[in-house]
Design an enzyme around this catalytic site. Structure first.
Site, PDB file in Angstrom:
ATOM      1  N   GLU A 264       0.715  -1.168  -0.012  1.00 46.89           N
ATOM      2  CA  GLU A 264      -0.107   0.135   0.026  1.00 46.89           C
ATOM      3  C   GLU A 264       0.921   1.250   0.000  1.00 46.89           C
ATOM      4  OE1 GLU A 264      -2.814   0.198   3.417  1.00 46.89           O
ATOM      5  OE2 GLU A 264      -3.291   2.070   2.733  1.00 46.89           O
TER       6      GLU A 264
ATOM      7  N   LYS B 179      -6.098  -0.544  12.470  1.00 41.85           N
ATOM      8  CA  LYS B 179      -5.782  -0.717  11.260  1.00 41.85           C
ATOM      9  C   LYS B 179      -4.469  -0.077  10.826  1.00 41.85           C
ATOM     10  CE  LYS B 179      -5.561  -1.236   6.464  1.00 41.85           C
ATOM     11  NZ  LYS B 179      -4.574  -0.218   5.526  1.00 41.85           N
TER      12      LYS B 179
ATOM     13  N   ASP C 217       5.502 -14.114  11.802  1.00 41.78           N
ATOM     14  CA  ASP C 217       4.283 -14.670  11.351  1.00 41.78           C
ATOM     15  C   ASP C 217       3.221 -13.373  11.766  1.00 41.78           C
ATOM     16  OD1 ASP C 217       1.768 -15.833  11.314  1.00 41.78           O
ATOM     17  OD2 ASP C 217       2.427 -17.516  12.109  1.00 41.78           O
TER      18      ASP C 217
ATOM     19  N   HIS D 289      -2.554  10.834   1.581  1.00 42.67           N
ATOM     20  CA  HIS D 289      -2.921   9.856   0.972  1.00 42.67           C
ATOM     21  C   HIS D 289      -3.044   9.614  -0.301  1.00 42.67           C
ATOM     22  CE1 HIS D 289      -3.628   5.498   2.243  1.00 42.67           C
ATOM     23  NE2 HIS D 289      -4.668   5.412   1.574  1.00 42.67           N
TER      24      HIS D 289
HETATM   25  P1  NDP Z   1      10.727 -23.346  14.853  1.00 45.66           P
HETATM   26  O1  NDP Z   1       9.899 -24.435  15.076  1.00 45.66           O
HETATM   27  O2  NDP Z   1      11.552 -22.967  13.691  1.00 45.66           O
HETATM   28  O3  NDP Z   1      11.636 -23.309  16.207  1.00 45.66           O
HETATM   29  C1  NDP Z   1      12.341 -22.241  16.777  1.00 45.66           C
HETATM   30  C2  NDP Z   1      13.635 -23.225  17.110  1.00 45.66           C
HETATM   31  O4  NDP Z   1      14.885 -22.507  17.173  1.00 45.66           O
HETATM   32  C3  NDP Z   1      13.490 -23.283  18.857  1.00 45.66           C
HETATM   33  O5  NDP Z   1      12.642 -24.377  18.978  1.00 45.66           O
HETATM   34  C4  NDP Z   1      15.076 -23.803  18.902  1.00 45.66           C
HETATM   35  O6  NDP Z   1      15.175 -25.189  18.709  1.00 45.66           O
HETATM   36  C5  NDP Z   1      15.746 -23.277  17.972  1.00 45.66           C
HETATM   37  N1  NDP Z   1      16.679 -22.167  18.493  1.00 45.66           N
HETATM   38  C6  NDP Z   1      17.864 -21.718  18.196  1.00 45.66           C
HETATM   39  N2  NDP Z   1      18.535 -20.705  18.985  1.00 45.66           N
HETATM   40  C7  NDP Z   1      17.533 -20.560  19.527  1.00 45.66           C
HETATM   41  C8  NDP Z   1      17.209 -19.192  20.620  1.00 45.66           C
HETATM   42  N3  NDP Z   1      18.270 -18.431  20.972  1.00 45.66           N
HETATM   43  N4  NDP Z   1      16.112 -19.091  21.050  1.00 45.66           N
HETATM   44  C9  NDP Z   1      14.970 -20.026  20.925  1.00 45.66           C
HETATM   45  N5  NDP Z   1      14.961 -20.894  19.948  1.00 45.66           N
HETATM   46  C10 NDP Z   1      16.280 -21.064  19.423  1.00 45.66           C
HETATM   47  O7  NDP Z   1       9.884 -21.870  15.201  1.00 45.66           O
HETATM   48  P2  NDP Z   1       8.975 -21.518  16.145  1.00 45.66           P
HETATM   49  O8  NDP Z   1       8.778 -22.652  17.280  1.00 45.66           O
HETATM   50  O9  NDP Z   1       9.527 -20.303  16.828  1.00 45.66           O
HETATM   51  O10 NDP Z   1       7.702 -21.272  15.736  1.00 45.66           O
HETATM   52  C11 NDP Z   1       7.403 -20.405  14.675  1.00 45.66           C
HETATM   53  C12 NDP Z   1       6.619 -20.847  13.366  1.00 45.66           C
HETATM   54  O11 NDP Z   1       5.648 -21.385  13.815  1.00 45.66           O
HETATM   55  C13 NDP Z   1       6.261 -19.932  12.414  1.00 45.66           C
HETATM   56  O12 NDP Z   1       6.726 -20.555  11.425  1.00 45.66           O
HETATM   57  C14 NDP Z   1       4.848 -19.840  12.538  1.00 45.66           C
HETATM   58  O13 NDP Z   1       4.142 -19.572  11.280  1.00 45.66           O
HETATM   59  C15 NDP Z   1       4.411 -21.494  12.798  1.00 45.66           C
HETATM   60  N6  NDP Z   1       3.253 -21.555  13.713  1.00 45.66           N
HETATM   61  C16 NDP Z   1       2.238 -20.651  14.173  1.00 45.66           C
HETATM   62  C17 NDP Z   1       1.190 -20.896  14.865  1.00 45.66           C
HETATM   63  C18 NDP Z   1       0.449 -19.927  15.604  1.00 45.66           C
HETATM   64  O14 NDP Z   1       0.676 -18.805  15.417  1.00 45.66           O
HETATM   65  N7  NDP Z   1      -0.864 -20.201  15.937  1.00 45.66           N
HETATM   66  C19 NDP Z   1       0.887 -22.418  15.093  1.00 45.66           C
HETATM   67  C20 NDP Z   1       1.714 -23.298  14.300  1.00 45.66           C
HETATM   68  C21 NDP Z   1       3.009 -22.724  13.837  1.00 45.66           C
HETATM   69  P3  NDP Z   1      15.988 -26.113  19.437  1.00 45.66           P
HETATM   70  O15 NDP Z   1      15.668 -25.833  20.773  1.00 45.66           O
HETATM   71  O16 NDP Z   1      15.682 -27.420  19.091  1.00 45.66           O
HETATM   72  O17 NDP Z   1      17.483 -25.904  19.196  1.00 45.66           O
END
Ligand code: NDP
Length: 417
Positions: A79, A257, A273, A370
């Protein structure tokens, strides 16, 4: 129409899918070429039934000052006027000292939803007695989060008859954490089921009330004047609009908005997200039963003071963030390194956007500025080339009523001349 082609579509190669859709929808050679040119191997890794990448423009807000630090913030949005408004608001606030963003708590909530609890006191007692076991069960499902200093840290029970929600509070560190939270919630759901209760579902809540980011802006009244209005008059109009958004949901929706114009664009550029942020923001805006503006503006002495609070469960790791080189480029441009910093910057952009929109509305109206920025899009929509568009836009700006017909006339005349 024969829909056999839909069967197993997801198993096809990208080239096959493009060919099928081209044939089914009779795409022109130019359209087929466009689809092929914009396809990327990364896109095919990220989403299902992949055809091509859909591109959006990216610009930057400049001059945003948050907690004493200057940011150049990438924003992705289709936009016109959004990035201009954010920059305008940001620079106006910077002249008065910038945004103050609090260091917000950052916990996500995972819900284990239990149905038909006949004896709530019994469930309450079980949760109280097994508090540590429940948290340990959650942490055992994703142990690395606790190892890096986070993990499941708290519990609470909420009654929403006929349901009870066992809410897990989870520190997801630098991630948004949806997948980690869901894994932990499902593990606790199994434990609850083993005790004989009926679990309806286990999933995170996007109403992230334990990750609320607050930001404040103090703007000198003298910095708000223009378009024939004094700073005090503009500020008074802004304060009135803010009060209206607290009582009128019709106005509040548009007020919010405007805020989300800025926040969504920052979230998309940061690979976050934005649907999660949107749903949380609107649920938070209605948390007391009435939908209200997320920000407020009040005059105090010689200042207009703005305040914004909304859940911003941001992440700087996880999802597609590390996979998409363009997202990584955007972090390099902004210099943002932590999830907290991203939330502080996004909230500041939201409040900057809100200030610019309310100031326009309180002075010469939203359309003046705008539309000036929309004229170029109007010119392009009637077929002007990139060279012709600014010339057509300049003439549209002079007209009393600019519309498609006038844009067409101007373009034809321009080409004739
Ligand atoms: P991921 O599943 O990619 O998990 C992130 C992973 O990064 C962590 O679990 C951890 O894994 C690793 N990691 C590495 N460094 C760090 C750090 N410093 N701090 C924290 N984690 C770290 O993503 P998210 O769990 O964040 O989930 C986000 C995604 O989920 C988005 O794509 C979203 O669209 C989607 N989603 C959203 C939903 C909703 O909003 N209702 C529902 C379902 C999915 P490890 O501990 O194994 O290293």
């Amino acid at each position: 129409m024969n829909n056999n082609w839909q069967h197993g579509f997801y198993r096809r190669s990208v080239a096959d899918r493009q060919a099928i859709v081209s044939e089914q929808r009779r795409l022109s050679p130019a359209q087929q070429q466009l689809m092929k040119e914009h396809a990327t191997p990364l896109g095919n890794q990220l989403v299902e039934n992949y055809l091509t990448d859909y591109r959006l423009p990216e610009g930057v807000t400049v001059g945003l000052l948050v907690n004493g630090r200057h940011y150049t913030v990438p924003m992705v949005v289709e936009e016109p006027s959004v990035i201009a408004a954010a920059s305008n608001g940001a620079q106006r606030v910077a002249r008065s000292g910038g945004f103050d963003a609090v260091t917000a708590p950052r916990l996500m909530i995972g819900q284990v939803i239990i149905k038909d609890v006949t004896d709530f006191a019994d469930l309450q007692q079980w949760v109280k007695t097994h508090h540590d076991t429940i948290l340990a069960t959650a942490n055992a499902a994703h142990p690395s989060m606790q190892k890096r200093g986070g993990g499941a840290v708290g519990l609470r029970l909420r009654q929403e008859p006929p349901f009870v929600s066992l809410d897990l509070e989870i520190d997801v560190q630098e991630a948004m954490g949806a997948n980690c939270v869901n894994t932990m919630a499902e593990a606790v759901a199994d434990l609850v089921r083993q005790q004989g209760w009926h679990v309806t579902a286990a999933i995170l809540s996007n109403l992230a009330t334990e990750s609320v980011q607050e930001v404040t802006a103090h703007v000198a009244l003298a910095d708000l004047g223009g378009h024939g209005f004094s700073g005090k008059e503009a500020a008074s109009g802004i304060a009135d609009l803010s009060a209206l958004a607290q009582v009128d949901p019709y106005r509040a929706a548009t007020h919010n908005k405007g805020i989300m114009n800025g926040i969504d664009a920052v979230m998309i550029a940061a690979g976050n997200d934005w649907r999660a942020i949107e749903s949380g923001a609107h649920a938070y805006a209605a948390r007391d039963g009435q939908y209200r503006g997320l920000s407020t503006w009040q005059i105090q002495d010689a200042e207009l003071i703005g305040h914004l609070a909304l859940p911003l469960p941001t992440g700087v790791v996880g999802g597609s963030i590390g996979l998409n080189p363009q997202t990584r480029l955007n972090y390099q441009i902004s210099g943002i390194q932590t999830a907290r910093q991203l939330a502080q910057v996004a909230a500041s952009v939201g409040l900057a956007q809100n200030l610019a929109a309310l100031r326009a509305l309180a002075t010469n109206g939203i359309q003046a500025g705008h539309m000036k920025l929309q004229y170029r899009s109007l010119a392009l929509s009637v077929g002007a080339t990139a060279q012709e568009a600014p010339l057509v836009a300049r003439q549209l700006a002079k007209a009393k009523h600019a519309d498609k017909a006038l844009a067409k006339d101007i373009l034809l005349k321009l080409r004739k001349d």
